[in-house]
Enzyme design. Structure first.
Site: not given
Length: 211
Positions: A6, A31, A33, A35, A64, A66, A135, A140, A142-143, A170-172, A192-193
């Site tokens: 991401s 990816h 994002d 927003m 993506h 959003m 999701m 909306g 990150g982290g 997507d996410g975590g 992402g991170s």
């Protein structure tokens, strides 16, 4: 399995360098994002940002959206270099219109659903879209921590859509849980991170090696 880092977690002062490093390390997609501050609370960036790195990267641009009423901007994001546009089933009154518009421009279309949205909201589009995105955090921010309650949704979509269909999560996601997510049925992983940090190369190789 496809790894799609991401861009939201990258250092934008050296964005091109970081994307190139992720690509050299083995990432296949990027990816992106987007927003709007309406569909989700935060605002990220527009098409002009990733347009700047399109000529420098051979990565598949996984955009993506959003944003509310994504049909308003789909053509702009495709013109900037998107290979796939994914929009949220919750964000438009005409999902099929968005899919058709994306396909009419020769690009792939994805449909996303939020953690609380039931699977049946996207099932009618499984044979029309090229990918479904689950999701695993609230969009909306990150982290966030991975929401394990989405795992049965991933498994159900895999069962309904077949072995080869693209299901993105997507996410975590990080090295410690990526295998569990893939085992549920995901074959496109957003991180992402877990990628864009002090050791991008090691992070990409670590995620791919954890499978």
């Amino acid at each position: 399995m496809i790894l799609s880092p991401s861009m939201l977690s990258a250092d934008f002062s050296i964005l091109g360098e970081q994307v190139e490093e992720a690509e050299r390390a083995g990432a296949q997609w990027l990816h992106i994002d987007v927003m709007d501050g309406i569909f989700v609370p935060n605002i990220s960036f527009g098409a002009c940002v990733y347009k700047c790195i399109r000529e420098k990267s051979k990565l598949f641009f996984d955009v993506h959206l959003m944003i509310t009423k994504p049909e308003r901007y789909i053509e702009d994001f495709i013109s900037a270099g998107a290979d796939m546009i994914t929009f949220h089933v919750e964000a438009t009154e005409d999902v099929q219109k968005c899919i058709d518009l994306i396909h009419s421009k020769g690009k792939k279309a994805g449909v996303a659903l939020n953690p609380e949205t039931p699977v049946h909201a996207v099932v009618p589009y499984a044979d029309k879209a090229d990918m479904l995105l689950v999701m695993s955090v609230h969009p909306g921010y990150g982290g966030q921590k991975y929401i394990e309650e989405v795992n049965p949704k991933i498994s159900e979509l895999r069962r309904l859509c077949g072995e080869d269909f693209l299901i993105e999560v997507d996410g975590g996601i990080k090295q410690s849980n990526i295998k569990a997510v893939v085992d549920c049925g995901a074959n496109v992983i957003v991180a992402g991170s877990a990628v864009f940090n002090d050791d991008i190369t090691g992070s990409v190789k670590g995620l791919l090696g954890a499978l």
